[in-house]
Design a protein around this motif. Structure first.
Motif, PDB file in Angstrom:
ATOM      1  N   PHE A 289       0.642  -1.184   0.078  1.00 21.08           N
ATOM      2  CA  PHE A 289       0.022   0.092   0.042  1.00 21.08           C
ATOM      3  C   PHE A 289       0.901   1.113   0.003  1.00 21.08           C
ATOM      4  N   LEU A 290       1.946   1.181  -0.449  1.00 23.67           N
ATOM      5  CA  LEU A 290       3.001   2.418  -0.188  1.00 23.67           C
ATOM      6  C   LEU A 290       2.593   3.452  -1.233  1.00 23.67           C
ATOM      7  N   GLN A 291       1.550   2.921  -2.297  1.00 21.02           N
ATOM      8  CA  GLN A 291       1.172   4.076  -3.282  1.00 21.02           C
ATOM      9  C   GLN A 291       0.573   5.113  -2.603  1.00 21.02           C
ATOM     10  N   THR A 292      -0.128   4.957  -1.478  1.00 27.99           N
ATOM     11  CA  THR A 292      -0.956   5.754  -0.551  1.00 27.99           C
ATOM     12  C   THR A 292      -0.026   7.150  -0.482  1.00 27.99           C
ATOM     13  N   VAL A 293       1.198   7.206  -0.356  1.00 26.37           N
ATOM     14  CA  VAL A 293       2.176   8.122  -0.301  1.00 26.37           C
ATOM     15  C   VAL A 293       1.788   9.118  -1.643  1.00 26.37           C
ATOM     16  N   SER A 294       1.841   8.598  -2.528  1.00 28.10           N
ATOM     17  CA  SER A 294       1.800   9.685  -3.907  1.00 28.10           C
ATOM     18  C   SER A 294       0.256  10.055  -3.871  1.00 28.10           C
ATOM     19  N   LEU A 295      -0.398   9.327  -3.611  1.00 26.08           N
ATOM     20  CA  LEU A 295      -1.928   9.575  -3.430  1.00 26.08           C
ATOM     21  C   LEU A 295      -2.095  11.008  -2.819  1.00 26.08           C
ATOM     22  N   GLU A 296      -1.612  10.802  -1.384  1.00 29.41           N
ATOM     23  CA  GLU A 296      -1.730  11.734  -0.389  1.00 29.41           C
ATOM     24  C   GLU A 296      -1.201  13.139  -0.937  1.00 29.41           C
ATOM     25  N   HIS A 297       0.221  12.750  -1.481  1.00 33.93           N
ATOM     26  CA  HIS A 297       1.023  14.057  -1.879  1.00 33.93           C
ATOM     27  C   HIS A 297       0.034  14.720  -2.961  1.00 33.93           C
ATOM     28  N   TYR A 298      -0.522  14.012  -3.737  1.00 33.94           N
ATOM     29  CA  TYR A 298      -1.257  14.841  -4.875  1.00 33.94           C
ATOM     30  C   TYR A 298      -2.507  15.426  -4.413  1.00 33.94           C
TER      31      TYR A 298
END
Length: 334
Positions: A289-298
């Motif tokens: 679930f590390l992609q939550t980092v880029s989702l949160e950033h956007y």
């Protein structure tokens, strides 16, 4: 900005980066501290050397395809356990192959032929007879190694095939359904690669996949607009009296921003729901679930620019993403 019923409850998402080496380290000292954190080395050489039983040209092909075509996912995959990386690269390279069909063909019929190739390929993979194509060979290895569920692979192909039609989503539910069958399916398969079979992890994956699909739709809006196409949900556009032409003309009035606000808020809610399972999800599942980092950033950036989907800052590369991903991995959270 007034919130609609879809976007109610929006609050800023926070990505807190703790002080790792005393109070207030600067960027250079932060990088130095991160290098001393415990964890696997994630250099390109080490990934290739440790990603699976033996290094092959097909293995390297998948890694390079992902690095060039889906860099954020490539970075996330580097932080998976060493024994899972080559399979994750294969899975994500498979997704890249499917995703680029729509933009690489001039006629739908050609796109359908390519989708049919991948349907046949998946069937052959499960009969231990993959075609001599790098991604197919690596995907076959992943299926054999982790007993991946065929249904999820076929769902991704079927949904990508339906999406060959250049039509806007009729409503937010249709966009979420597309995201569930593509992005969430990829996460279910990633959990299988990690050896995770857990209902709470599946629920989190479902919501994160939907958030990913919604954010991807938002991020691609300027690109699609440059090609005279708009795929944003029509029901939300109609609710605010916004037409496709408003997006093609890059209109920045309040109604257009309200459309983006509502759609972004839906992604925000899915992330919130995914994190509500945090205490119940096995820690071993967190790397998926590390992609939550880029989702949160956007989502944080689009809020900062008052939901101006065409703001230049939204198209800038996040140079701190590798650092943010490493910290998130080290903190064992999502």
């Amino acid at each position: 900005m007034a919130a609609s019923t879809v976007g109610c409850g929006w609050r800023p998402l926070q990505l807190t980066i703790p002080s790792l080496c005393g109070s207030g380290p600067g960027p250079r000292s932060m990088w130095a501290c991160v290098r001393r954190l415990p964890g696997p080395a994630v250099t390109r050489r080490s990934v290739v050397a440790t990603s699976g039983p033996g290094v092959s040209g097909t293995d390297h092909y998948c890694l390079e395809l992902l690095r060039k075509r889906d860099y954020e996912t490539y970075l996330c995959s580097l932080l998976l356990p060493a024994e899972s990386r080559s399979s994750a690269f294969a899975l994500r390279a498979f997704n890249v192959e499917l995703a680029q069909i729509k933009d690489s063909v001039s006629e739908k019929a050609i796109g359908l032929m390519r989708m049919q190739f991948w349907k046949k390929t998946v069937e052959e993979i499960y009969h231990d007879n993959p075609p001599h194509q790098p991604v197919a060979i690596e995907l076959w290895k992943a299926v054999k190694r982790h007993n991946l569920t065929k249904r999820w692979l076929m769902k991704i192909i079927d949904e990508r095939e339906k999406n060959l039609d250049d039509k806007a989503y009729r409503n937010i539910q249709e966009l979420e359904n597309y995201a569930e069958n593509t992005q969430s399916s990829l996460l279910y398969l990633t959990l299988e690669i990690l050896g995770i079979k857990d209902l709470h992890a599946d629920h989190a994956a479902s919501h994160i996949g939907k958030a990913q699909g919604i954010v991807t739709c938002l991020r691609a809006t300027p690109y699609h607009g440059s090609r005279r196409k708009v795929f944003l949900p029509m029901d939300i556009c109609m609710q605010h009296g916004v037409s496709q032409e408003d997006f093609l003309r890059r209109n920045q009035n309040k109604n257009v921003r309200d459309v983006i606000y509502d759609i972004a808020s839906q992604a925000h809610l899915h992330l919130k729901h995914a994190r509500s399972f945090h205490k119940s999800v096995p820690v071993k599942a967190f790397p998926a679930f590390l992609q939550t980092v880029s989702l949160e950033h956007y989502l944080k950036k689009i809020q900062q620019v008052d939901f101006d989907i065409f703001h230049p800052s939204l198209q800038q590369k996040n140079t701190l993403l590798p650092l943010s991903l490493y910290i998130q991995s080290w903190r064992k959270s999502y």
